[in-house]
Design a protein around this motif. Structure first.
Motif, PDB file in Angstrom:
ATOM      1  N   THR A  92      38.212  41.681  27.799  1.00 41.89           N
ATOM      2  CA  THR A  92      39.281  42.503  27.467  1.00 41.89           C
ATOM      3  C   THR A  92      38.971  44.040  27.942  1.00 41.89           C
ATOM      4  OG1 THR A  92      39.204  41.227  25.501  1.00 41.89           O
ATOM      5  CG2 THR A  92      40.402  43.445  25.262  1.00 41.89           C
ATOM      6  N   ARG A  93      40.130  44.623  28.152  1.00 47.34           N
ATOM      7  CA  ARG A  93      40.099  46.014  28.823  1.00 47.34           C
ATOM      8  C   ARG A  93      41.427  46.576  28.436  1.00 47.34           C
ATOM      9  NH1 ARG A  93      35.758  44.806  29.824  1.00 47.34           N
ATOM     10  NH2 ARG A  93      34.344  45.115  31.627  1.00 47.34           N
ATOM     11  N   ARG A  94      41.391  47.913  28.367  1.00 38.85           N
ATOM     12  CA  ARG A  94      42.407  48.893  27.891  1.00 38.85           C
ATOM     13  C   ARG A  94      42.841  49.459  29.607  1.00 38.85           C
ATOM     14  NH1 ARG A  94      45.485  50.480  23.964  1.00 38.85           N
ATOM     15  NH2 ARG A  94      46.568  52.515  23.991  1.00 38.85           N
ATOM     16  N   THR A 118      46.358  46.920  26.300  1.00 36.52           N
ATOM     17  CA  THR A 118      45.138  46.214  26.156  1.00 36.52           C
ATOM     18  C   THR A 118      45.573  44.636  26.938  1.00 36.52           C
ATOM     19  OG1 THR A 118      44.307  47.151  24.260  1.00 36.52           O
ATOM     20  CG2 THR A 118      43.479  45.086  25.009  1.00 36.52           C
ATOM     21  N   VAL A 119      44.701  44.382  28.011  1.00 43.01           N
ATOM     22  CA  VAL A 119      44.999  43.143  28.802  1.00 43.01           C
ATOM     23  C   VAL A 119      43.828  42.370  28.755  1.00 43.01           C
ATOM     24  CG1 VAL A 119      46.531  44.027  30.119  1.00 43.01           C
ATOM     25  CG2 VAL A 119      44.233  44.434  31.092  1.00 43.01           C
ATOM     26  N   ILE A 120      43.741  41.291  29.318  1.00 41.21           N
ATOM     27  CA  ILE A 120      42.459  40.346  29.435  1.00 41.21           C
ATOM     28  C   ILE A 120      42.472  40.215  30.952  1.00 41.21           C
ATOM     29  CG2 ILE A 120      41.594  37.959  28.962  1.00 41.21           C
ATOM     30  CD1 ILE A 120      42.094  39.761  26.538  1.00 41.21           C
ATOM     31  N   LEU A 121      41.226  40.376  31.614  1.00 40.54           N
ATOM     32  CA  LEU A 121      40.859  40.321  32.816  1.00 40.54           C
ATOM     33  C   LEU A 121      40.385  38.621  32.852  1.00 40.54           C
ATOM     34  CD1 LEU A 121      39.231  43.706  34.019  1.00 40.54           C
ATOM     35  CD2 LEU A 121      41.500  43.032  33.799  1.00 40.54           C
ATOM     36  N   VAL A 122      40.862  38.029  34.008  1.00 40.84           N
ATOM     37  CA  VAL A 122      40.143  36.833  34.171  1.00 40.84           C
ATOM     38  C   VAL A 122      39.215  37.070  35.525  1.00 40.84           C
ATOM     39  CG1 VAL A 122      40.676  34.670  34.917  1.00 40.84           C
ATOM     40  CG2 VAL A 122      42.254  35.578  33.651  1.00 40.84           C
ATOM     41  N   VAL A 123      37.879  36.838  35.210  1.00 44.82           N
ATOM     42  CA  VAL A 123      37.083  37.411  36.326  1.00 44.82           C
ATOM     43  C   VAL A 123      36.121  36.307  36.889  1.00 44.82           C
ATOM     44  CG1 VAL A 123      37.080  39.720  35.261  1.00 44.82           C
ATOM     45  CG2 VAL A 123      35.419  38.011  34.477  1.00 44.82           C
ATOM     46  N   ASP A 124      35.700  36.173  38.150  1.00 42.48           N
ATOM     47  CA  ASP A 124      34.865  35.318  38.582  1.00 42.48           C
ATOM     48  C   ASP A 124      33.530  36.148  38.437  1.00 42.48           C
ATOM     49  OD1 ASP A 124      33.026  33.851  40.133  1.00 42.48           O
ATOM     50  OD2 ASP A 124      34.318  33.406  41.856  1.00 42.48           O
ATOM     51  N   ALA A 125      32.545  35.921  37.301  1.00 43.09           N
ATOM     52  CA  ALA A 125      31.521  36.444  36.933  1.00 43.09           C
ATOM     53  C   ALA A 125      30.554  36.345  37.974  1.00 43.09           C
ATOM     54  CB  ALA A 125      31.163  36.200  35.832  1.00 43.09           C
ATOM     55  N   HIS A 126      30.497  35.308  38.674  1.00 42.37           N
ATOM     56  CA  HIS A 126      29.453  35.021  39.733  1.00 42.37           C
ATOM     57  C   HIS A 126      29.678  35.793  40.920  1.00 42.37           C
ATOM     58  CE1 HIS A 126      27.665  31.725  37.364  1.00 42.37           C
ATOM     59  NE2 HIS A 126      29.138  31.554  36.913  1.00 42.37           N
ATOM     60  N   ALA A 127      30.806  36.184  41.416  1.00 39.74           N
ATOM     61  CA  ALA A 127      31.332  36.854  42.400  1.00 39.74           C
ATOM     62  C   ALA A 127      31.493  37.976  42.204  1.00 39.74           C
ATOM     63  CB  ALA A 127      32.524  35.971  43.235  1.00 39.74           C
ATOM     64  N   GLY A 128      31.549  38.663  41.036  1.00 40.90           N
ATOM     65  CA  GLY A 128      31.716  39.846  40.620  1.00 40.90           C
ATOM     66  C   GLY A 128      33.173  40.581  41.039  1.00 40.90           C
ATOM     67  N   ARG A 129      34.268  39.439  40.629  1.00 40.55           N
ATOM     68  CA  ARG A 129      35.680  40.035  41.592  1.00 40.55           C
ATOM     69  C   ARG A 129      36.571  39.783  40.143  1.00 40.55           C
ATOM     70  NH1 ARG A 129      38.786  35.748  43.581  1.00 40.55           N
ATOM     71  NH2 ARG A 129      37.771  33.886  43.607  1.00 40.55           N
ATOM     72  N   VAL A 130      37.697  40.361  40.043  1.00 43.88           N
ATOM     73  CA  VAL A 130      38.811  40.239  39.082  1.00 43.88           C
ATOM     74  C   VAL A 130      39.377  39.198  39.723  1.00 43.88           C
ATOM     75  CG1 VAL A 130      40.576  41.327  37.809  1.00 43.88           C
ATOM     76  CG2 VAL A 130      38.398  42.448  37.987  1.00 43.88           C
ATOM     77  N   VAL A 131      39.950  38.304  39.102  1.00 47.14           N
ATOM     78  CA  VAL A 131      41.063  37.218  39.870  1.00 47.14           C
ATOM     79  C   VAL A 131      42.631  37.409  39.141  1.00 47.14           C
ATOM     80  CG1 VAL A 131      41.611  34.664  39.649  1.00 47.14           C
ATOM     81  CG2 VAL A 131      38.947  35.300  39.667  1.00 47.14           C
ATOM     82  N   ALA A 132      42.562  37.547  37.980  1.00 44.80           N
ATOM     83  CA  ALA A 132      43.765  37.692  37.610  1.00 44.80           C
ATOM     84  C   ALA A 132      43.826  38.751  36.137  1.00 44.80           C
ATOM     85  CB  ALA A 132      44.424  36.429  37.315  1.00 44.80           C
TER      86      ALA A 132
END
Length: 440
Positions: free
Chosen positions: A342-344, A368-382
């Motif tokens: 969760t991020r603002r 406030t939005v929800i970041l869909v992240v690839d935690a293993h690659a350290g990138r934000v997907v959507a």
């Protein structure tokens, strides 16, 4: 000759650098800090660290009375209780009445009935009393012994075990770093579905090993793990739920629940770590390369006593038709392991993740939005809404490119007309009411 207490010998070994030679001025504190920074296999404890105050206390005991002073001293009040006789009887009655009552429940019962004032009795005092009467848990002497039987899963893939073992220290970028071995084992075949040395024992480390195991060895029906916080993470629970894997937690203080993988750890220490030459290890990848080669060339190829002479690999291959494959989910496996944060959104249309800034749709600024992240690659997907609605992509912030980017501006003419039509003027209202005019 009297046998020296093993704990005293361990403490003496810790003190070695302090007592083996005369120390120069200021060297004592420096050596203390170095010793406190090391890891130890402490007898009778799962801890691996010692404080500098503890080591210093052992040092002064040794200087005064030698190695005998390093032996654990029994409590002076051992076998006695300072609790009033009536309180002792109540505690014993509460425990005998319900052997599964915890120390906290017994303490709450005493305080809620007014038999003791809040904060005047400690749980350790209750524990010592119960222990002296053979009623403490987890020893379980107060109830019937729990039935435990040796078993094996019906087929490969039915049950996997997950566990973490503390590994050696290696040099990374000029610094000594401790590593942890995260492993998954198949019950029926004793095959290590995947294992890897990691720099931590977090949920992310465990998920990374699980992801590789799924790709290589299919999907288990059950996964038995420890009770630790990393295994209870919402992300791991969500992954297992989406894959149809039943996630089971061992009860605290019952290592026998996953005795097979605990036994494998002993084999691993004796056959891999004892032969490992850390001088050849350049980085974590180098260490894992040796681990994976040893697993495939040695461990999986060696006949196992618990498999009627079969090797783990052959036993696993016998059940290949019964192993559940990923199937269509293989194409979506990365998405199954995505985390949601969760991020603002800041006023400039950016969000932060792992110290980096990403741009999202500017219309989301302040929301406030929800970041869909690839935690293993350290990138934000959507980017998603709280309800799961797609809100677009997130791209890495490029400040220099933004300096030349044409920004969207509202149409000034339309804005002026809108302002004129929407403006509330008391003069105009009075004029309209007096002359009976209607607003166009």
């Amino acid at each position: 000759m009297t046998q020296i207490d093993p704990i005293a010998l361990f403490r003496l070994s810790v003190l070695g650098p302090l007592i083996s030679r005369p120390l120069q001025r200021g060297e004592f504190q420096q050596t203390l800090r170095e010793l406190a920074g090391r890891t130890y296999a402490i007898p009778g404890s799962r801890r691996t660290r010692l404080s500098d105050k503890t080591i210093a206390g052992w040092y002064y005991l040794w200087r005064k009375d030698g190695i005998d002073a390093l032996s654990p001293r029994p409590r002076r009040d051992q076998g006695q209780s300072k609790l009033a006789a009536g309180i002792q009887e109540t505690i014993l009655h509460l425990k005998r009445e319900n052997p599964r009552r915890s120390l906290l429940q017994i303490l709450q019962a005493l305080e809620s009935t007014g038999q003791v004032s809040r904060g005047t009795v400690s749980r350790s005092a209750i524990h010592r009393l119960l222990q002296r009467h053979g009623l403490s848990r987890p020893a379980g002497a107060a109830s019937e012994p729990e039935e435990k039987r040796s078993f094996v899963a019906a087929c490969a893939g039915a049950i996997w075990y997950g566990d973490v073992m503390h590994g050696p220290q290696i040099s990374l970028h000029g610094k000594r770093r401790k590593v942890y071995l995260v492993s998954l084992m198949d019950d029926a075949s004793r095959l290590i579905t995947h294992s890897a040395f990691c720099l931590g024992e977090t949920a992310l480390d465990i998920e990374g090993v699980l992801k590789q195991a799924l790709l290589k060895r299919g999907v288990p029906y059950k996964l038995v793990v420890d009770n630790g916080a990393a295994y209870r993470s919402g992300s791991l629970q969500g992954i297992c739920a989406r894959l149809g894997v039943v996630l089971l937690y061992c009860r605290p203080y019952t290592p026998e629940s996953k005795g097979k993988i605990e036994r494998w750890h002993r084999t691993f220490r004796a056959q891999f770590l004892s032969e490992l030459d850390l001088r050849r290890i350049r980085d974590l990848d180098d260490l894992n390369a040796r681990l994976w080669a040893w697993l495939e060339q040695v461990y999986h190829q060696r006949p196992h006593g618990g498999l009627e002479g079969l090797t783990p690999l052959l036993r696993y291959q016998q059940d290949l038709p019964r192993v559940r494959s990923l199937g269509p989910q293989a194409a979506q496996l990365d998405a199954l392991f995505y985390h949601r944060e969760t991020r603002r959104v800041r006023k400039d249309g950016t969000v932060s993740y792992l110290g980096q800034f990403f741009e999202v749709a500017y219309a989301l600024a302040g929301k406030t939005v929800i970041l869909v992240v690839d935690a293993h690659a350290g990138r934000v997907v959507a980017v998603e809404s709280a309800a799961g609605e797609d809100l677009g992509r997130a791209t890495p912030l490029e400040r220099e490119a933004n300096a030349h980017r044409q920004r969207h501006q509202p149409n000034s003419t339309d804005t002026a007309v809108a302002d004129a039509n929407d403006r509330t003027s008391l003069v105009e209202i009075a004029h309209q009411q007096y002359y009976g005019e209607e607003k166009a």
